[in-house]
Design a protein around this motif. Structure first.
Motif, PDB file in Angstrom:
ATOM      1  N   VAL A  10       0.841  -1.203   0.000  1.00 28.07           N
ATOM      2  CA  VAL A  10       0.000   0.000   0.000  1.00 28.07           C
ATOM      3  C   VAL A  10       0.878   1.256   0.000  1.00 28.07           C
ATOM      4  N   ALA A  11       1.965   1.223   0.756  1.00 27.88           N
ATOM      5  CA  ALA A  11       2.877   2.372   0.808  1.00 27.88           C
ATOM      6  C   ALA A  11       3.484   2.656  -0.560  1.00 27.88           C
ATOM      7  N   GLN A  12       3.863   1.606  -1.296  1.00 26.87           N
ATOM      8  CA  GLN A  12       4.400   1.807  -2.655  1.00 26.87           C
ATOM      9  C   GLN A  12       3.368   2.459  -3.564  1.00 26.87           C
ATOM     10  N   ARG A  64      -1.669   6.614 -12.652  1.00 24.54           N
ATOM     11  CA  ARG A  64      -2.733   5.849 -11.994  1.00 24.54           C
ATOM     12  C   ARG A  64      -2.593   4.351 -12.285  1.00 24.54           C
ATOM     13  N   MET A  65      -2.171   4.025 -13.486  1.00 23.93           N
ATOM     14  CA  MET A  65      -2.071   2.620 -13.886  1.00 23.93           C
ATOM     15  C   MET A  65      -1.075   1.852 -13.031  1.00 23.93           C
ATOM     16  N   TRP A  66       0.135   2.400 -12.860  1.00 21.64           N
ATOM     17  CA  TRP A  66       1.130   1.634 -12.115  1.00 21.64           C
ATOM     18  C   TRP A  66       0.771   1.532 -10.635  1.00 21.64           C
ATOM     19  N   ARG A  67       0.076   2.546 -10.104  1.00 23.39           N
ATOM     20  CA  ARG A  67      -0.340   2.484  -8.703  1.00 23.39           C
ATOM     21  C   ARG A  67      -1.424   1.427  -8.488  1.00 23.39           C
ATOM     22  N   ILE A  68      -2.332   1.292  -9.444  1.00 22.39           N
ATOM     23  CA  ILE A  68      -3.382   0.260  -9.355  1.00 22.39           C
ATOM     24  C   ILE A  68      -2.763  -1.139  -9.419  1.00 22.39           C
ATOM     25  N   ILE A  69      -1.816  -1.304 -10.352  1.00 25.98           N
ATOM     26  CA  ILE A  69      -1.165  -2.621 -10.502  1.00 25.98           C
ATOM     27  C   ILE A  69      -0.454  -3.024  -9.217  1.00 25.98           C
ATOM     28  N   ILE A  70       0.341  -2.123  -8.648  1.00 23.30           N
ATOM     29  CA  ILE A  70       1.057  -2.416  -7.404  1.00 23.30           C
ATOM     30  C   ILE A  70       0.072  -2.624  -6.261  1.00 23.30           C
ATOM     31  N   GLY A  71      -0.882  -1.722  -6.110  1.00 27.77           N
ATOM     32  CA  GLY A  71      -1.811  -1.769  -4.979  1.00 27.77           C
ATOM     33  C   GLY A  71      -2.687  -3.008  -4.957  1.00 27.77           C
ATOM     34  N   PHE A  72      -3.029  -3.545  -6.129  1.00 26.23           N
ATOM     35  CA  PHE A  72      -3.882  -4.733  -6.185  1.00 26.23           C
ATOM     36  C   PHE A  72      -3.223  -5.926  -5.489  1.00 26.23           C
ATOM     37  N   GLY A  73      -1.897  -5.921  -5.371  1.00 26.54           N
ATOM     38  CA  GLY A  73      -1.200  -7.016  -4.715  1.00 26.54           C
ATOM     39  C   GLY A  73      -1.560  -7.177  -3.250  1.00 26.54           C
TER      40      GLY A  73
END
Length: 565
Positions: free
Chosen positions: A132-134, A231-240
């Motif tokens: 979430v921090a990333q 927004r795209m890269w944050r969604i990809i990382i956050g979905f983890g």
């Protein structure tokens, strides 16, 4: 010993206290209770263990693999020209491996000291917070985005590293002997599903933001384009973090493994009860009579034949070649494997070009082709290889699969290395897919399975952590030392002139993997206690003394003593 019997019990939920209450010998009680787990038919309680452990590995693979899709997006958002510098790309990826080494060693040791249950779930909490921090991090005038991502990915790597020994040994210690390899293989196979999910999420967000990125040149991504990609890269990382949150409750409520309770805590009453609780299909820890528990625990401390754990015993134990060679075999095999396994990822751009996904007309096309290309590579080789292992590891055996994998990978890398400039692009693609298949239907799966089985309970987690950490050191070597070799003497026309020689170097590592594999034992269809008895002689000396005392008559004993005088 005074026993306290309780009433009740049925076919579904056995009365564990009554079942073993008549057994006074703690060693015999341990044997009977663990036999319940070893011989239990495969049931939903085994599926539950696999799913709870497997979701963690799904998360691990998602977080590790997603960064390969994200770094291209970071270049578009934070760098002029739209490309991330190579040293920044490498630093972000290597930071996770560095954290993983710390987590594997630290959590591996702690799980042997304080218990599997107390540590299980803590590693997921670390992964959730760091993920979430990333997703929420951003650079400032004093702090660059690369530094922030490296910090949080090291923290996340610690959590991911902790998952390796914990998930392996918990699955191993709860598994039925007949299908233990398949259960552990199924947990590890979730890595392939995690890689697949990362590419799917990347594809979905790429299509969702298509109107903002289509027609935009890579080196001229405007404000709207950058905002969309950000927004795209944050969604990809956050979905983890989503699957990790789902698994967290079940990990926190999983009971302590009876083997740890027996062999390390030496709590015979609690371990026997937990074994019955687990095989009945009920969740959580079993309740026991505290008076009986205290009485049997005091007796077990003196009478249990299993050696006690300590640093002095650990060093003395592995200093002996017959024991040390097993740890050398598991750690050495994992190190040699990961040099090539992670190093092969450096070749992704060449492979994607070979299958026609190298077009970079605009931002959308680049991101779309990257996601689809990675989907094809994962589905073609990695996922089938994982599941071939699951279906064959308990019949063929761990050691034959590992030896076969290293042998075939040696041949495949030699073929790629010496035929790189002679083979067609489609032939190189075929060889690459075969490498992915035999990595996973081979040493990538077995190096995870065997360390969870072949070590004594008191050092099982520590030894698995050492083996896994050796693998991640191999990954760092591949990314930091061997990776840069492929660009040696590069030109605009040929950015990877040494790629064929790198493949030849990987073949050498695979060849040495054959020899380290000869040091590991075959663990197929043997209980963990059988393996400890065969490999480490646990309890054998006590049993031999007991047999000798029972069979030696008093006159004979007197004669022996007189002879000694």
């Amino acid at each position: 010993m005074t026993t306290h019997k309780t009433s009740g019990g049925n076919a579904a939920f056995k009365n564990y206290n009554n079942q073993f209450a008549h057994v006074s010998d703690p060693n015999e009680r341990r044997r009977l209770a663990l036999a319940e787990i070893d011989k239990a038919p495969f049931g939903w309680y085994h599926v539950r263990v696999v799913v709870v452990a497997g979701i963690g590995f799904f998360t691990d693979a998602y977080d590790l693999f997603a960064i390969n899709l994200v770094t291209g997006m970071l270049g578009l958002v934070f760098w002029q020209g739209g490309l991330i510098p190579e040293h920044s790309d490498t630093a972000i990826k290597v930071s996770t491996s560095g954290g993983t080494v710390i987590g594997q060693l630290g959590f591996g040791w702690l799980a042997d000291v304080v218990g599997r249950k107390k540590m299980y779930g803590l590693e997921l909490m670390i992964i959730i917070v760091a993920t979430v921090a990333q997703a929420l991090t951003s650079e400032s005038p004093s702090t660059h985005i690369v530094g922030l991502l490296i910090f949080w990915r090291v923290i996340m790597g610690i959590g991911i590293g902790g998952d390796y020994p914990l998930s392996s040994i918990i699955t191993s210690e709860f598994a039925t002997t007949k299908w233990r390899g398949a259960m552990m293989g199924a947990v590890f196979a979730m890595q392939g599903i995690g890689q697949f999910a990362a590419a799917i999420v990347a594809l979905i967000v790429t299509v969702a933001f298509k109107k903002h990125t289509q027609g935009k040149a890579i080196d001229h991504c405007d404000i709207a384009c950058k905002a969309a990609v950000d927004r795209m890269w944050r969604i990809i990382i956050g979905f983890g973090a989503v699957p990790a949150c789902i698994a967290l409750y079940y990990r926190l409520t999983i009971p302590e493994t009876p083997r740890y309770t027996f062999d390390v805590q030496r709590d015979v009453e609690k371990a026997a009860a937990d074994a019955e609780q687990f095989t009945s299909g009920a969740r959580g820890n079993a309740d026991v009579d505290e008076i009986t528990r205290i009485t049997t625990q005091a007796q077990a401390r003196e009478e249990l034949a299993v050696p006690k754990a300590s640093w002095a015993n650990f060093i003395a134990h592995y200093r002996q070649w017959r024991y040390g060679k097993i740890l050398l075999g598991t750690a050495g095999s994992w190190f040699l494997l990961d040099v090539a396994f992670y190093g092969l990822g450096l070749n992704n751009s060449v492979i994607l070009s070979a299958i026609g996904y190298s077009s970079k007309k605009d931002v959308y096309q680049m991101l779309y082709n990257n996601a689809v290309g990675n989907l094809i590579l994962v589905c073609a080789g990695a996922i089938p290889g994982y599941w071939f292992t699951v279906f064959t590891v308990d019949t063929v055996g761990r050691k034959p699969i590992q030896l076969m994998g290293f042998s075939l990978l040696t041949i495949l890398f030699l073929a790629i290395g010496f035929g790189f400039h002679k083979l067609s692009s489609h032939a190189l693609l075929g060889l690459y897919v075969l490498c992915q298949f035999f990595f996973n239907f081979g040493p990538n799966a077995t190096t995870f399975i065997v360390p969870g089985e072949c070590f004594p309970t008191r050092y099982r987690s520590t030894s698995h952590g050492i083996s896994a950490a050796s693998g991640k050191v191999g990954a760092i070597v591949a990314q930091v030392l061997i990776g840069p070799l492929r660009t040696r003497g590069k030109t605009k026309a040929n950015p990877s002139p040494w790629l064929n020689h790198v493949m030849q170097i990987f073949a050498v590592f695979m060849f040495f993997g054959i020899w380290t594999s000869l040091l590991i034992p075959e663990t197929k269809r043997k209980t963990l206690e059988e393996l400890c008895g065969e490999l480490y002689g646990e309890g054998v000396a006590n049993e031999e003394r007991a047999v000798a005392a029972a069979t030696t008559s008093p006159p004979a004993a007197a004669e022996v003593q007189a002879g000694e005088k």
